[in-house]
Write a protein that holds these residues in place. Structure first.
Motif, PDB file in Angstrom:
ATOM      1  N   TRP A   4       0.802  -1.222   0.000  1.00  0.00           N
ATOM      2  CA  TRP A   4       0.000   0.000   0.000  1.00  0.00           C
ATOM      3  C   TRP A   4       0.840   1.279   0.000  1.00  0.00           C
ATOM      4  O   TRP A   4       0.421   2.278  -0.622  1.00  0.00           O
ATOM      5  CB  TRP A   4      -1.020  -0.002   1.156  1.00  0.00           C
ATOM      6  CG  TRP A   4      -0.488   0.225   2.543  1.00  0.00           C
ATOM      7  CD1 TRP A   4      -0.283  -0.695   3.495  1.00  0.00           C
ATOM      8  CD2 TRP A   4      -0.142   1.487   3.134  1.00  0.00           C
ATOM      9  NE1 TRP A   4       0.192  -0.113   4.645  1.00  0.00           N
ATOM     10  CE2 TRP A   4       0.285   1.225   4.465  1.00  0.00           C
ATOM     11  CE3 TRP A   4      -0.136   2.804   2.689  1.00  0.00           C
ATOM     12  CZ2 TRP A   4       0.710   2.235   5.327  1.00  0.00           C
ATOM     13  CZ3 TRP A   4       0.287   3.814   3.554  1.00  0.00           C
ATOM     14  CH2 TRP A   4       0.701   3.531   4.853  1.00  0.00           C
ATOM     15  N   PRO A   5       2.019   1.357   0.660  1.00  0.00           N
ATOM     16  CA  PRO A   5       2.796   2.590   0.546  1.00  0.00           C
ATOM     17  C   PRO A   5       3.216   2.900  -0.890  1.00  0.00           C
ATOM     18  O   PRO A   5       3.266   4.079  -1.288  1.00  0.00           O
ATOM     19  CB  PRO A   5       4.021   2.320   1.434  1.00  0.00           C
ATOM     20  CG  PRO A   5       3.564   1.293   2.409  1.00  0.00           C
ATOM     21  CD  PRO A   5       2.653   0.413   1.615  1.00  0.00           C
ATOM     22  N   ALA A  56      16.024  -3.580  -5.581  1.00  0.00           N
ATOM     23  CA  ALA A  56      15.623  -2.231  -5.956  1.00  0.00           C
ATOM     24  C   ALA A  56      14.452  -1.780  -5.104  1.00  0.00           C
ATOM     25  O   ALA A  56      13.438  -2.469  -5.001  1.00  0.00           O
ATOM     26  CB  ALA A  56      15.238  -2.184  -7.441  1.00  0.00           C
ATOM     27  N   LEU A  57      14.605  -0.651  -4.436  1.00  0.00           N
ATOM     28  CA  LEU A  57      13.544  -0.032  -3.643  1.00  0.00           C
ATOM     29  C   LEU A  57      13.141   1.254  -4.349  1.00  0.00           C
ATOM     30  O   LEU A  57      13.733   2.314  -4.132  1.00  0.00           O
ATOM     31  CB  LEU A  57      14.033   0.244  -2.217  1.00  0.00           C
ATOM     32  CG  LEU A  57      14.480  -0.996  -1.439  1.00  0.00           C
ATOM     33  CD1 LEU A  57      15.122  -0.598  -0.118  1.00  0.00           C
ATOM     34  CD2 LEU A  57      13.318  -1.933  -1.208  1.00  0.00           C
ATOM     35  N   SER A  58      12.151   1.140  -5.213  1.00  0.00           N
ATOM     36  CA  SER A  58      11.799   2.240  -6.110  1.00  0.00           C
ATOM     37  C   SER A  58      10.704   3.118  -5.537  1.00  0.00           C
ATOM     38  O   SER A  58      10.198   2.877  -4.431  1.00  0.00           O
ATOM     39  CB  SER A  58      11.353   1.674  -7.462  1.00  0.00           C
ATOM     40  OG  SER A  58      10.236   0.824  -7.297  1.00  0.00           O
ATOM     41  N   LEU A  59      10.346   4.147  -6.306  1.00  0.00           N
ATOM     42  CA  LEU A  59       9.255   5.067  -5.990  1.00  0.00           C
ATOM     43  C   LEU A  59       9.498   5.868  -4.716  1.00  0.00           C
ATOM     44  O   LEU A  59       8.553   6.268  -4.032  1.00  0.00           O
ATOM     45  CB  LEU A  59       7.925   4.311  -5.886  1.00  0.00           C
ATOM     46  CG  LEU A  59       7.422   3.663  -7.184  1.00  0.00           C
ATOM     47  CD1 LEU A  59       6.160   2.854  -6.911  1.00  0.00           C
ATOM     48  CD2 LEU A  59       7.142   4.728  -8.241  1.00  0.00           C
ATOM     49  N   GLN A  60      10.750   6.134  -4.384  1.00  0.00           N
ATOM     50  CA  GLN A  60      11.048   6.991  -3.248  1.00  0.00           C
ATOM     51  C   GLN A  60      11.038   8.443  -3.699  1.00  0.00           C
ATOM     52  O   GLN A  60      11.495   8.769  -4.786  1.00  0.00           O
ATOM     53  CB  GLN A  60      12.397   6.607  -2.642  1.00  0.00           C
ATOM     54  CG  GLN A  60      12.431   5.173  -2.156  1.00  0.00           C
ATOM     55  CD  GLN A  60      13.637   4.873  -1.299  1.00  0.00           C
ATOM     56  OE1 GLN A  60      14.080   5.715  -0.522  1.00  0.00           O
ATOM     57  NE2 GLN A  60      14.176   3.673  -1.443  1.00  0.00           N
ATOM     58  N   ARG A  79       6.105  10.061   6.323  1.00  0.00           N
ATOM     59  CA  ARG A  79       5.311   9.103   7.108  1.00  0.00           C
ATOM     60  C   ARG A  79       5.034   7.836   6.311  1.00  0.00           C
ATOM     61  O   ARG A  79       5.115   6.727   6.842  1.00  0.00           O
ATOM     62  CB  ARG A  79       3.995   9.768   7.534  1.00  0.00           C
ATOM     63  CG  ARG A  79       4.163  10.862   8.592  1.00  0.00           C
ATOM     64  CD  ARG A  79       2.839  11.515   8.915  1.00  0.00           C
ATOM     65  NE  ARG A  79       2.999  12.527   9.955  1.00  0.00           N
ATOM     66  CZ  ARG A  79       2.007  13.321  10.374  1.00  0.00           C
ATOM     67  NH1 ARG A  79       0.803  13.196   9.843  1.00  0.00           N
ATOM     68  NH2 ARG A  79       2.237  14.208  11.318  1.00  0.00           N
ATOM     69  N   VAL A  80       4.709   8.012   5.038  1.00  0.00           N
ATOM     70  CA  VAL A  80       4.452   6.842   4.195  1.00  0.00           C
ATOM     71  C   VAL A  80       5.717   6.010   4.049  1.00  0.00           C
ATOM     72  O   VAL A  80       5.678   4.769   4.065  1.00  0.00           O
ATOM     73  CB  VAL A  80       3.920   7.265   2.812  1.00  0.00           C
ATOM     74  CG1 VAL A  80       3.757   6.053   1.898  1.00  0.00           C
ATOM     75  CG2 VAL A  80       2.589   7.993   2.955  1.00  0.00           C
ATOM     76  N   MET A  81       6.866   6.685   3.926  1.00  0.00           N
ATOM     77  CA  MET A  81       8.120   5.967   3.764  1.00  0.00           C
ATOM     78  C   MET A  81       8.482   5.147   5.000  1.00  0.00           C
ATOM     79  O   MET A  81       9.172   4.131   4.897  1.00  0.00           O
ATOM     80  CB  MET A  81       9.259   6.949   3.445  1.00  0.00           C
ATOM     81  CG  MET A  81       9.253   7.470   2.011  1.00  0.00           C
ATOM     82  SD  MET A  81       9.346   6.135   0.783  1.00  0.00           S
ATOM     83  CE  MET A  81      10.868   5.332   1.242  1.00  0.00           C
ATOM     84  N   ARG A  82       8.031   5.557   6.166  1.00  0.00           N
ATOM     85  CA  ARG A  82       8.284   4.745   7.365  1.00  0.00           C
ATOM     86  C   ARG A  82       7.604   3.387   7.237  1.00  0.00           C
ATOM     87  O   ARG A  82       8.172   2.356   7.602  1.00  0.00           O
ATOM     88  CB  ARG A  82       7.780   5.475   8.612  1.00  0.00           C
ATOM     89  CG  ARG A  82       8.620   6.678   9.027  1.00  0.00           C
ATOM     90  CD  ARG A  82       8.307   7.078  10.451  1.00  0.00           C
ATOM     91  NE  ARG A  82       8.670   6.017  11.389  1.00  0.00           N
ATOM     92  CZ  ARG A  82       8.345   6.021  12.681  1.00  0.00           C
ATOM     93  NH1 ARG A  82       7.625   7.015  13.179  1.00  0.00           N
ATOM     94  NH2 ARG A  82       8.712   5.034  13.464  1.00  0.00           N
TER      95      ARG A  82
END
Length: 271
Positions: free
Chosen positions: A105-106, A149-153, A163-166
């Motif tokens: 969901w994030p 890969a940790l995308s969409l940051q 907050r969403v990134m947490r």
């Protein structure tokens, strides 16, 4: 929590960093599509977790009866088997459900944020998101041959995206306290099946409902505490590399990303 080893630091609005006009025109549709995909994954996971309770409780209910003696109670042997299975399943459903839901969901929310930003002229001259990487085995998911890969940051973070990134990092990273906190919720999945299961006494239904509520409340309390505590940062500068970038301020995050990029380049050069 995943240790990020490289990333695309925050972009400026210099001409060399401006996205091409075609990309600017198409990215609202791209981010919308990505957001819908992740939302679909989240909805499917919720439906699977909730729907499986009713399915397993009511599917072939006659198999849960005593059969040969014509009674309406579950055999002792079968009850013991169900209990042992519930303990085993709890270790999978609880932490696994947490990771699948919180890892999806994030990304959907961030994608929809970028859809809105891509329609605003103030964001037209810059990138909206970037990809950082986690070391192999440091993130949730199947084994991979290389970094994750940790995308969409967000390139330009805000209080909301922070907050969403947490939750983003909590869903993709490993946190032992959160995993333990989700075990009661996994057991609640099994007791909920018992609460709906035909062929057992009414008093058993009540007991299962009470257990389900108590277990879910326990996971909620423990999970909130573990989430707020975040990863352990004790140990001083020597363990600074174990701190997630997303647990830092926006300024410290940009500096941290640059340091990690240099570190990764150095490691690649030594191979």
């Amino acid at each position: 929590m995943p240790e990020l080893v490289a990333g695309d630091p925050e972009r400026s609005t210099n001409d060399g960093d401006r996205p091409d006009p075609a990309g600017v025109a198409l990215r609202p549709f791209g981010y919308l599509l990505i957001g819908l995909v992740w939302l679909t994954i989240w909805l499917f996971a919720v439906g699977l977790l909730v729907g499986s309770v009713g399915f397993l409780a009511y599917d072939d209910p006659e198999s849960l009866r005593t059969g040969g003696q014509g009674g309406d109670t579950v055999p002792v042997g079968q009850a013991i088997t169900l209990f042992v299975s519930a303990i085993f399943v709890a270790a999978i459903i609880g932490p696994g459900g947490w990771h699948i839901l919180t890892a999806s969901w994030p990304l959907a929310v961030l994608s929809f944020v970028y859809v809105v930003r891509s329609l605003r002229p103030s964001y037209a001259g810059e990138k909206l998101s970037f990809t950082a990487y986690g070391f192999r085995g440091s993130t949730f998911g199947p084994p991979t041959a290389g970094d994750i890969a940790l995308s969409l940051q967000p390139v330009r973070p805000s209080r909301f995206t922070d907050r969403v990134m947490r939750f983003y990092i909590a869903g993709w990273g490993w946190n032992g306290r959160l995993l333990l906190a989700m075990l009661p919720a996994g057991l609640a999945w099994s007791t909920a099946i018992g609460a709906l299961m035909p062929g057992i006494p009414d008093v058993a239904h009540v007991i299962f409902w009470v257990l389900t509520g108590a277990l879910l409340l326990t996971s909620l309390v423990l999970g909130v505490r573990a989430f707020r505590a975040g990863p352990s940062t004790d140990g001083g500068d020597e363990e600074a590399d174990d701190v997630s970038v997303m647990d830092l301020s926006a300024e410290a995050r940009a500096k941290r990303l640059k340091q990690l990029k240099k570190l990764r380049a150095k490691r690649i050069g030594q191979r």
